[in-house]
Motif scaffolding. Structure first.
Motif, short mmCIF file in Angstrom:
data_model
loop_
_atom_site.label_atom_id
_atom_site.label_comp_id
_atom_site.label_asym_id
_atom_site.label_seq_id
_atom_site.Cartn_x
_atom_site.Cartn_y
_atom_site.Cartn_z
N ALA A 86 0.85 -1.20 0.66
CA ALA A 86 -0.15 0.43 0.09
C ALA A 86 1.16 0.71 -0.41
O ALA A 86 2.27 1.22 0.42
CB ALA A 86 -0.98 0.48 1.02
N VAL A 87 0.37 2.02 -0.62
CA VAL A 87 1.09 3.35 -0.77
C VAL A 87 -0.44 4.53 -0.26
O VAL A 87 -1.05 4.44 -0.37
CB VAL A 87 1.44 3.90 -1.84
N TYR A 88 -0.05 5.50 0.42
CA TYR A 88 -1.09 6.24 0.81
C TYR A 88 0.13 7.91 1.10
O TYR A 88 0.84 7.45 1.01
CB TYR A 88 -1.54 5.80 2.22
N SER A 89 -0.99 8.61 1.36
CA SER A 89 -0.51 10.68 1.21
C SER A 89 -2.02 11.30 1.84
O SER A 89 -3.54 11.38 1.57
CB SER A 89 -0.67 10.53 0.56
N GLY A 100 -1.98 -3.79 -4.94
CA GLY A 100 -1.85 -2.51 -4.21
C GLY A 100 -2.59 -1.90 -4.05
O GLY A 100 -3.09 -1.26 -4.80
N VAL A 101 -2.70 -1.34 -2.97
CA VAL A 101 -3.69 -0.01 -2.62
C VAL A 101 -3.24 1.25 -2.06
O VAL A 101 -1.60 1.25 -1.93
CB VAL A 101 -4.60 0.49 -1.48
N PHE A 102 -3.53 2.23 -3.76
CA PHE A 102 -3.19 3.63 -3.15
C PHE A 102 -4.45 4.75 -2.56
O PHE A 102 -5.24 4.12 -3.50
CB PHE A 102 -2.52 4.37 -4.71
N ALA A 103 -3.66 5.17 -1.37
CA ALA A 103 -5.22 5.86 -0.61
C ALA A 103 -4.59 7.61 -0.43
O ALA A 103 -2.99 7.86 -0.72
CB ALA A 103 -5.44 5.42 0.07
N LEU A 104 -5.09 8.70 -0.94
CA LEU A 104 -4.79 9.87 -0.41
C LEU A 104 -5.70 10.43 0.07
O LEU A 104 -6.78 10.47 -0.11
CB LEU A 104 -4.42 10.30 -1.71
N SER A 105 -5.52 11.87 0.94
CA SER A 105 -6.73 12.46 1.68
C SER A 105 -6.41 13.68 1.47
O SER A 105 -4.83 13.87 1.10
CB SER A 105 -7.08 12.11 3.58
N GLN A 106 -7.21 15.51 1.44
CA GLN A 106 -6.74 15.80 1.50
C GLN A 106 -8.11 17.02 1.82
O GLN A 106 -9.02 16.19 0.93
CB GLN A 106 -6.40 16.59 0.04
N ARG A 107 -8.23 18.31 1.27
CA ARG A 107 -8.96 19.55 1.01
C ARG A 107 -9.74 19.00 -0.03
O ARG A 107 -8.95 18.97 -1.82
CB ARG A 107 -8.48 20.78 1.62
#
Length: 224
Positions: free
Chosen positions: A117-120, A145-152
């Motif tokens: 997994a890669v996240y930000s 594999g999972v990529f996930a991000l969070s932001q405004r």
């Protein structure tokens, strides 16, 4: 340019307190995707198996990595800010994860490892052109594999590259960093274009009660 960006994030670090010693549940480590305490989903978004390898792009002071280590994951964090990494080492010490002072795209290009997994979380993926970030992440993800991000979430009509200003003190102009804002539809299309499947996009509303109303953009997908 990298030195300017590093200095900007060092300035940001000086304005941010360390993570609380415990959360509302009394836990000493926890995973937080949003800009609000005790709000939102947890590490389950990454769909990790026991002992999985995880890369945090823009890991900051290391709170999420510390939680991953506490549940047996192999965590690696990358951040451009020496000050942020210093906070991580001061708070978590040898908590069982790796830290690298590097620009995210450079690290992804030079690494030969693959990750489950890669996240930000309000991290490097927010501040890097997705036309460069997404293929670089895809290349470092294991199959499925999972990529996930969070932001405004983006302000309606204000899409693409935008400017963010980071205060540097009363006698200095703010540092300027670029961020990338898109609609949910555009994020979904971008991930699919660069080889991700099972893409999900949503805006998690801000917690109630409170006067702050801006939600959190959550985007994820699997390496096809």
């Amino acid at each position: 340019m990298q030195e300017i960006q590093s200095a900007a994030w060092d300035s940001y670090s000086a304005s941010q307190p360390q993570r609380r010693l415990t959360n509302a549940k009394g836990e000493t480590t926890w995973f937080n995707w949003t800009q609000y305490p005790d709000h939102g989903p947890g590490v389950e978004l990454l769909s990790l198996s026991a002992g999985g390898s995880v890369l945090d792009l823009g890991c900051g002071a290391g709170g999420n990595l510390a939680h991953l280590a506490s549940i047996g994951m192999q965590g690696t964090g990358v951040d451009l800010s020496i000050a942020q990494l210093g906070k991580a080492r001061q708070r978590w010490g040898s908590a069982g994860f790796e830290l690298h002072q590097a620009e995210a795209l450079g690290f992804l290009a030079q690494s030969t490892r693959t990750f489950d997994a890669v996240y930000s979380v309000f991290g490097a993926a927010y501040f890097t052109d997705p036309d460069r970030m997404l293929p670089a992440v895809h290349a470092r993800l294991a199959q499925g594999g999972v990529f996930a991000l969070s932001q405004r979430p983006a302000v309606e009509g204000c899409y693409g590259c935008q400017a963010s200003y980071i205060p540097r003190g009363d006698d200095e102009d703010p540092a300027i960093v670029r961020r990338w804002d898109f609609s949910l539809v555009t994020w979904e299309a971008l991930l699919k274009e660069y080889g991700f499947k099972d893409v999900t996009t949503s805006v998690l509303p801000a917690p109630v009660p409170g006067r702050r109303t801006i939600g959190t953009l959550l985007v994820s997908g699997r390496r096809a």
